[in-house]
Design a protein around this motif. Structure first.
Motif, PDB file in Angstrom:
ATOM      1  N   PRO A  16     -19.786 -49.883   5.876  1.00 30.82           N
ATOM      2  CA  PRO A  16     -19.163 -51.177   5.611  1.00 30.82           C
ATOM      3  C   PRO A  16     -17.917 -50.982   4.747  1.00 30.82           C
ATOM      4  O   PRO A  16     -17.795 -49.992   4.021  1.00 30.82           O
ATOM      5  CB  PRO A  16     -20.246 -51.952   4.850  1.00 30.82           C
ATOM      6  N   PRO A  17     -17.003 -51.906   4.840  1.00 33.22           N
ATOM      7  CA  PRO A  17     -15.791 -51.771   4.015  1.00 33.22           C
ATOM      8  C   PRO A  17     -16.168 -51.826   2.526  1.00 33.22           C
ATOM      9  O   PRO A  17     -17.128 -52.501   2.150  1.00 33.22           O
ATOM     10  CB  PRO A  17     -14.936 -52.976   4.416  1.00 33.22           C
ATOM     11  N   PRO A  18     -15.462 -51.091   1.703  1.00 36.03           N
ATOM     12  CA  PRO A  18     -15.811 -51.087   0.271  1.00 36.03           C
ATOM     13  C   PRO A  18     -15.578 -52.472  -0.335  1.00 36.03           C
ATOM     14  O   PRO A  18     -14.655 -53.193   0.055  1.00 36.03           O
ATOM     15  CB  PRO A  18     -14.861 -50.058  -0.333  1.00 36.03           C
ATOM     16  N   GLU A  19     -16.451 -52.826  -1.285  1.00 33.55           N
ATOM     17  CA  GLU A  19     -16.311 -54.113  -1.954  1.00 33.55           C
ATOM     18  C   GLU A  19     -15.186 -54.021  -2.978  1.00 33.55           C
ATOM     19  O   GLU A  19     -15.002 -52.982  -3.610  1.00 33.55           O
ATOM     20  CB  GLU A  19     -17.614 -54.483  -2.659  1.00 33.55           C
TER      21      GLU A  19
END
Length: 104
Positions: A16-19
């Motif tokens: 998932p894309p980094p927060e």
């Protein structure tokens, strides 16, 4: 297999894309505690106790200077009570001493 034919199964394995980083916690602004200061009747002591109000508007790292100043002033006021009167000053009258000899 090419990228054009990647299906939903391939997308499940992608990370998932980094927060975004969370904003740094900002401390609350100084605020009065609302502690009532009752006058003692001694002007020197009342002045030092009023000085405690200065800490209400300072960040926590500034409280120490105020507390030390107040402590020093209150200690001096207490020490002054123990000083013997100088020439021309009346000595405090001793109160009645307790009697421990109650023989009849």
């Amino acid at each position: 297999m090419s990228d054009e034919t990647a299906g939903p199964a391939d997308q499940e394995h992608a990370s998932p894309p980094p927060e975004p980083p969370s904003p740094a916690h900002a401390p609350a602004a100084p605020a009065p505690l609302g502690v009532e200061r009752v006058p003692t009747g001694d002007p020197a002591v009342d002045e030092k106790l009023a000085r405690l109000g200065d800490a209400d508007h300072l960040p926590a790292d500034g409280h120490l200077d105020v507390y030390e100043d107040v402590h020093r002033g209150l200690r001096d006021a207490l020490t002054a009570l123990d000083v013997r009167p100088g020439p021309g000053q009346a000595a405090p009258r001793p109160g009645p001493s307790p009697s421990y000899d109650h023989r009849s």
